[in-house]
Design a protein around this motif. Structure first.
Motif, PDB file in Angstrom:
ATOM      1  N   PRO A   7       0.054 -11.789  57.501  1.00  0.00           N
ATOM      2  CA  PRO A   7       0.859 -11.138  56.438  1.00  0.00           C
ATOM      3  C   PRO A   7       0.822  -9.570  56.286  1.00  0.00           C
ATOM      4  O   PRO A   7      -0.020  -8.842  57.203  1.00  0.00           O
ATOM      5  CB  PRO A   7       0.267 -11.785  55.307  1.00  0.00           C
ATOM      6  CG  PRO A   7      -1.161 -11.947  55.566  1.00  0.00           C
ATOM      7  CD  PRO A   7      -1.020 -12.222  56.966  1.00  0.00           C
ATOM      8  N   TYR A   8       1.757  -9.062  55.563  1.00  0.00           N
ATOM      9  CA  TYR A   8       1.376  -7.610  55.057  1.00  0.00           C
ATOM     10  C   TYR A   8       0.642  -7.287  54.165  1.00  0.00           C
ATOM     11  O   TYR A   8       0.628  -7.663  53.054  1.00  0.00           O
ATOM     12  CB  TYR A   8       2.917  -7.148  54.805  1.00  0.00           C
ATOM     13  CG  TYR A   8       2.939  -5.622  54.610  1.00  0.00           C
ATOM     14  CD1 TYR A   8       3.636  -4.627  55.835  1.00  0.00           C
ATOM     15  CD2 TYR A   8       2.521  -4.560  53.535  1.00  0.00           C
ATOM     16  CE1 TYR A   8       3.418  -3.483  55.623  1.00  0.00           C
ATOM     17  CE2 TYR A   8       2.413  -3.228  53.348  1.00  0.00           C
ATOM     18  CZ  TYR A   8       3.105  -2.545  54.390  1.00  0.00           C
ATOM     19  OH  TYR A   8       3.139  -1.269  54.544  1.00  0.00           O
ATOM     20  N   ARG A   9      -0.769  -6.737  54.683  1.00  0.00           N
ATOM     21  CA  ARG A   9      -1.907  -6.482  53.647  1.00  0.00           C
ATOM     22  C   ARG A   9      -2.076  -5.241  53.498  1.00  0.00           C
ATOM     23  O   ARG A   9      -2.330  -4.484  54.627  1.00  0.00           O
ATOM     24  CB  ARG A   9      -2.942  -7.279  54.018  1.00  0.00           C
ATOM     25  CG  ARG A   9      -4.220  -7.312  53.204  1.00  0.00           C
ATOM     26  CD  ARG A   9      -5.422  -8.208  53.893  1.00  0.00           C
ATOM     27  NE  ARG A   9      -4.851  -9.857  53.886  1.00  0.00           N
ATOM     28  CZ  ARG A   9      -4.721 -10.453  54.846  1.00  0.00           C
ATOM     29  NH1 ARG A   9      -4.798  -9.802  56.155  1.00  0.00           N
ATOM     30  NH2 ARG A   9      -4.498 -11.781  54.887  1.00  0.00           N
ATOM     31  N   ALA A  10      -2.220  -4.502  52.359  1.00  0.00           N
ATOM     32  CA  ALA A  10      -2.524  -3.168  52.012  1.00  0.00           C
ATOM     33  C   ALA A  10      -3.918  -2.911  52.450  1.00  0.00           C
ATOM     34  O   ALA A  10      -4.702  -3.569  52.729  1.00  0.00           O
ATOM     35  CB  ALA A  10      -2.403  -2.877  50.551  1.00  0.00           C
ATOM     36  N   GLY A  11      -3.988  -1.575  53.013  1.00  0.00           N
ATOM     37  CA  GLY A  11      -5.234  -1.185  53.577  1.00  0.00           C
ATOM     38  C   GLY A  11      -5.416  -1.512  55.216  1.00  0.00           C
ATOM     39  O   GLY A  11      -4.410  -2.003  55.706  1.00  0.00           O
ATOM     40  N   ARG A  12      -6.426  -1.065  55.755  1.00  0.00           N
ATOM     41  CA  ARG A  12      -6.763  -1.312  57.304  1.00  0.00           C
ATOM     42  C   ARG A  12      -7.072  -2.657  57.495  1.00  0.00           C
ATOM     43  O   ARG A  12      -8.181  -3.393  56.808  1.00  0.00           O
ATOM     44  CB  ARG A  12      -8.034  -0.404  57.677  1.00  0.00           C
ATOM     45  CG  ARG A  12      -7.708  -0.004  58.994  1.00  0.00           C
ATOM     46  CD  ARG A  12      -8.504   1.253  59.452  1.00  0.00           C
ATOM     47  NE  ARG A  12      -8.357   2.343  58.826  1.00  0.00           N
ATOM     48  CZ  ARG A  12      -7.234   3.248  59.017  1.00  0.00           C
ATOM     49  NH1 ARG A  12      -6.418   2.973  60.037  1.00  0.00           N
ATOM     50  NH2 ARG A  12      -6.951   4.209  58.348  1.00  0.00           N
ATOM     51  N   ARG A  67       6.032  -9.916  51.597  1.00  0.00           N
ATOM     52  CA  ARG A  67       4.763  -9.464  52.326  1.00  0.00           C
ATOM     53  C   ARG A  67       4.062 -10.542  52.611  1.00  0.00           C
ATOM     54  O   ARG A  67       3.007 -10.409  53.654  1.00  0.00           O
ATOM     55  CB  ARG A  67       4.128  -8.397  51.352  1.00  0.00           C
ATOM     56  CG  ARG A  67       4.679  -7.190  51.368  1.00  0.00           C
ATOM     57  CD  ARG A  67       4.031  -6.083  50.161  1.00  0.00           C
ATOM     58  NE  ARG A  67       4.158  -6.545  48.977  1.00  0.00           N
ATOM     59  CZ  ARG A  67       3.641  -5.920  47.894  1.00  0.00           C
ATOM     60  NH1 ARG A  67       2.880  -5.158  48.038  1.00  0.00           N
ATOM     61  NH2 ARG A  67       3.818  -6.579  46.477  1.00  0.00           N
ATOM     62  N   GLY A  68       4.013 -11.679  52.073  1.00  0.00           N
ATOM     63  CA  GLY A  68       3.242 -12.727  52.353  1.00  0.00           C
ATOM     64  C   GLY A  68       3.267 -13.751  53.630  1.00  0.00           C
ATOM     65  O   GLY A  68       2.779 -14.327  53.968  1.00  0.00           O
ATOM     66  N   ARG A  69       4.600 -13.389  54.094  1.00  0.00           N
ATOM     67  CA  ARG A  69       4.953 -14.160  55.061  1.00  0.00           C
ATOM     68  C   ARG A  69       4.518 -13.479  56.341  1.00  0.00           C
ATOM     69  O   ARG A  69       4.112 -12.460  56.556  1.00  0.00           O
ATOM     70  CB  ARG A  69       6.481 -14.147  55.276  1.00  0.00           C
ATOM     71  CG  ARG A  69       7.443 -14.737  53.960  1.00  0.00           C
ATOM     72  CD  ARG A  69       8.830 -14.783  54.405  1.00  0.00           C
ATOM     73  NE  ARG A  69       9.415 -15.127  53.199  1.00  0.00           N
ATOM     74  CZ  ARG A  69      10.932 -15.440  53.320  1.00  0.00           C
ATOM     75  NH1 ARG A  69      11.549 -15.514  54.260  1.00  0.00           N
ATOM     76  NH2 ARG A  69      11.687 -16.070  51.955  1.00  0.00           N
ATOM     77  N   PRO A  70       4.366 -14.445  57.506  1.00  0.00           N
ATOM     78  CA  PRO A  70       3.679 -13.986  58.793  1.00  0.00           C
ATOM     79  C   PRO A  70       4.625 -12.815  59.328  1.00  0.00           C
ATOM     80  O   PRO A  70       5.645 -12.975  59.118  1.00  0.00           O
ATOM     81  CB  PRO A  70       3.711 -15.216  59.697  1.00  0.00           C
ATOM     82  CG  PRO A  70       3.916 -16.436  58.667  1.00  0.00           C
ATOM     83  CD  PRO A  70       4.794 -15.667  57.424  1.00  0.00           C
ATOM     84  N   TYR A  71       4.150 -11.945  60.129  1.00  0.00           N
ATOM     85  CA  TYR A  71       4.659 -10.666  60.692  1.00  0.00           C
ATOM     86  C   TYR A  71       5.974 -11.363  61.417  1.00  0.00           C
ATOM     87  O   TYR A  71       7.122 -10.937  61.630  1.00  0.00           O
ATOM     88  CB  TYR A  71       3.811 -10.068  61.808  1.00  0.00           C
ATOM     89  CG  TYR A  71       4.412  -9.082  62.695  1.00  0.00           C
ATOM     90  CD1 TYR A  71       4.752  -7.854  62.452  1.00  0.00           C
ATOM     91  CD2 TYR A  71       4.860  -9.691  63.903  1.00  0.00           C
ATOM     92  CE1 TYR A  71       5.351  -6.903  63.073  1.00  0.00           C
ATOM     93  CE2 TYR A  71       5.499  -8.693  65.060  1.00  0.00           C
ATOM     94  CZ  TYR A  71       5.748  -7.422  64.675  1.00  0.00           C
ATOM     95  OH  TYR A  71       6.340  -6.543  65.482  1.00  0.00           O
ATOM     96  N   GLU A  72       5.835 -12.289  62.373  1.00  0.00           N
ATOM     97  CA  GLU A  72       6.868 -12.962  63.227  1.00  0.00           C
ATOM     98  C   GLU A  72       7.972 -13.133  62.119  1.00  0.00           C
ATOM     99  O   GLU A  72       9.609 -12.774  62.788  1.00  0.00           O
ATOM    100  CB  GLU A  72       6.401 -14.207  63.897  1.00  0.00           C
ATOM    101  CG  GLU A  72       5.459 -13.873  65.083  1.00  0.00           C
ATOM    102  CD  GLU A  72       4.972 -15.096  65.433  1.00  0.00           C
ATOM    103  OE1 GLU A  72       4.526 -15.302  66.864  1.00  0.00           O
ATOM    104  OE2 GLU A  72       4.818 -16.048  64.859  1.00  0.00           O
ATOM    105  N   ASP A  86       0.977   0.198  48.340  1.00  0.00           N
ATOM    106  CA  ASP A  86       0.049   0.642  49.177  1.00  0.00           C
ATOM    107  C   ASP A  86       0.342   0.069  50.517  1.00  0.00           C
ATOM    108  O   ASP A  86       0.645  -1.444  50.805  1.00  0.00           O
ATOM    109  CB  ASP A  86      -1.365   0.022  48.714  1.00  0.00           C
ATOM    110  CG  ASP A  86      -1.866   0.665  47.538  1.00  0.00           C
ATOM    111  OD1 ASP A  86      -1.528   1.992  47.164  1.00  0.00           O
ATOM    112  OD2 ASP A  86      -2.529  -0.143  46.647  1.00  0.00           O
ATOM    113  N   VAL A  87       0.340   0.904  51.520  1.00  0.00           N
ATOM    114  CA  VAL A  87       0.603   0.344  52.716  1.00  0.00           C
ATOM    115  C   VAL A  87      -0.228  -0.115  53.867  1.00  0.00           C
ATOM    116  O   VAL A  87      -1.491   0.003  53.321  1.00  0.00           O
ATOM    117  CB  VAL A  87       1.472   1.632  53.491  1.00  0.00           C
ATOM    118  CG1 VAL A  87       2.540   2.302  52.874  1.00  0.00           C
ATOM    119  CG2 VAL A  87       0.228   2.461  53.925  1.00  0.00           C
TER     120      VAL A  87
END
Length: 289
Positions: free
Chosen positions: A184-189, A125-130, A6-7
């Motif tokens: 983090p990378y979280r599915a959904g909006r 996916r749980g790591r921060p965007y940076e 899920d993106v």
């Protein structure tokens, strides 16, 4: 991670957020694509989760140079005459195996990557965007020169992002995505990802609403081309239009261009809206006229 994933999705906003640790990426007009480098092959998935490896086989071949276990998120795009062409990407996505090979020979696709979801060492996916962006850049830097897999342009400078937004529309850039460096990378909006698309300000007539007249949840507005669009309201705008709506007797039920129903009411009220100038029919109410 199991196929498909899920993106993460960005929230549409009228202007770019500012503040510490916001990052800005160009938003290209293509097809959302997740690339999976498996043990012996590559699979590609669409935003919906559908397998789209066949029409984008040239990208799958390029992905074989990645290490098994890598999963990348990005946009599959096709450049025609120096411009990112959504029409060309659409044609590729809808093509058969034989036809996609013909189209790829004429205009090879690019996968413009903005995130890494997994590495050979595991799920990130749980790591921060940076942190994920740094990891993604390391992955892309290890690819052969001229690879069809490339990193998206990004900046921490909102003024640079605004220049991109204002000057690159003609090249197939449809807007800018802002992402919190902490996210983090979280599915959904998610409110941690926000996108601004190219739009123009126009006046639109309010022709209905959803919810109660005294507390409207959304407005139905008629655009200059005759299309009726439904737009949710924030509390401040809802309070501004409520007085005008309660003074008007509701008419029959109406239906917006997207199929949503609303209470019709010819209020004579005009609102200023941002109407999308790209292929996306985006309408955002900004203020009461």
């Amino acid at each position: 991670m199991e196929f498909p994933v899920d993106v993460a999705l960005a929230e549409l906003v009228p202007q770019l957020p500012t503040g510490p640790r916001w990052w800005y990426e160009v938003k290209l007009d293509g097809h959302r694509t997740v690339l999976w480098r498996l043990a012996e092959t590559v699979r590609l998935q669409a935003r919906s989760g559908r397998d789209v490896t066949t029409p984008w086989m040239d990208l799958a071949v390029a992905g074989m140079t990645l290490s098994p276990g890598v999963v990348l998120d990005g946009e599959a795009v096709v450049v025609v005459d120096g411009r990112v062409s959504f029409e060309a990407a659409q044609a590729r996505a809808a093509s058969s195996s034989a036809r996609s090979r013909e189209l790829a020979a004429r205009h090879p696709a690019l996968l413009i990557v903005w995130d890494v979801l997994s590495l050979p060492t595991g799920d990130v996916r749980g790591r921060p965007y940076e942190e994920r962006r740094a990891l993604m850049l390391d992955v892309v830097a290890g690819l052969p020169e001229g690879s069809q897999i490339q990193a998206v342009s990004a900046t921490e400078d909102v003024e640079v992002a605004r220049v991109w937004y204002e000057t690159l529309a003609g090249s197939g850039v449809e807007g800018v995505v802002a992402k919190s460096g902490r996210s983090p990378y979280r599915a959904g909006r998610s409110s941690s990802w926000k996108k601004v698309r190219h739009a123009e300000t126009i006046d639109a007539e309010v022709v209905g609403f959803t919810g109660a007249a005294g507390r409207p949840r959304a407005l139905a507005v008629r655009l200059p081309d005759g299309r009726v669009a439904l737009q949710r309201l924030g509390a401040q705008l809802a309070a501004q239009v409520a007085a005008a709506l309660v003074a008007v007797a509701p008419a029959a039920r109406g239906r917006a261009a997207g199929g949503e129903s609303f209470t019709a009411a010819e209020s004579g009220l005009l609102v200023e809206v941002l109407a999308g100038t790209t292929r996306h029919a985006v309408v955002t109410v900004t203020r009461v006229r």
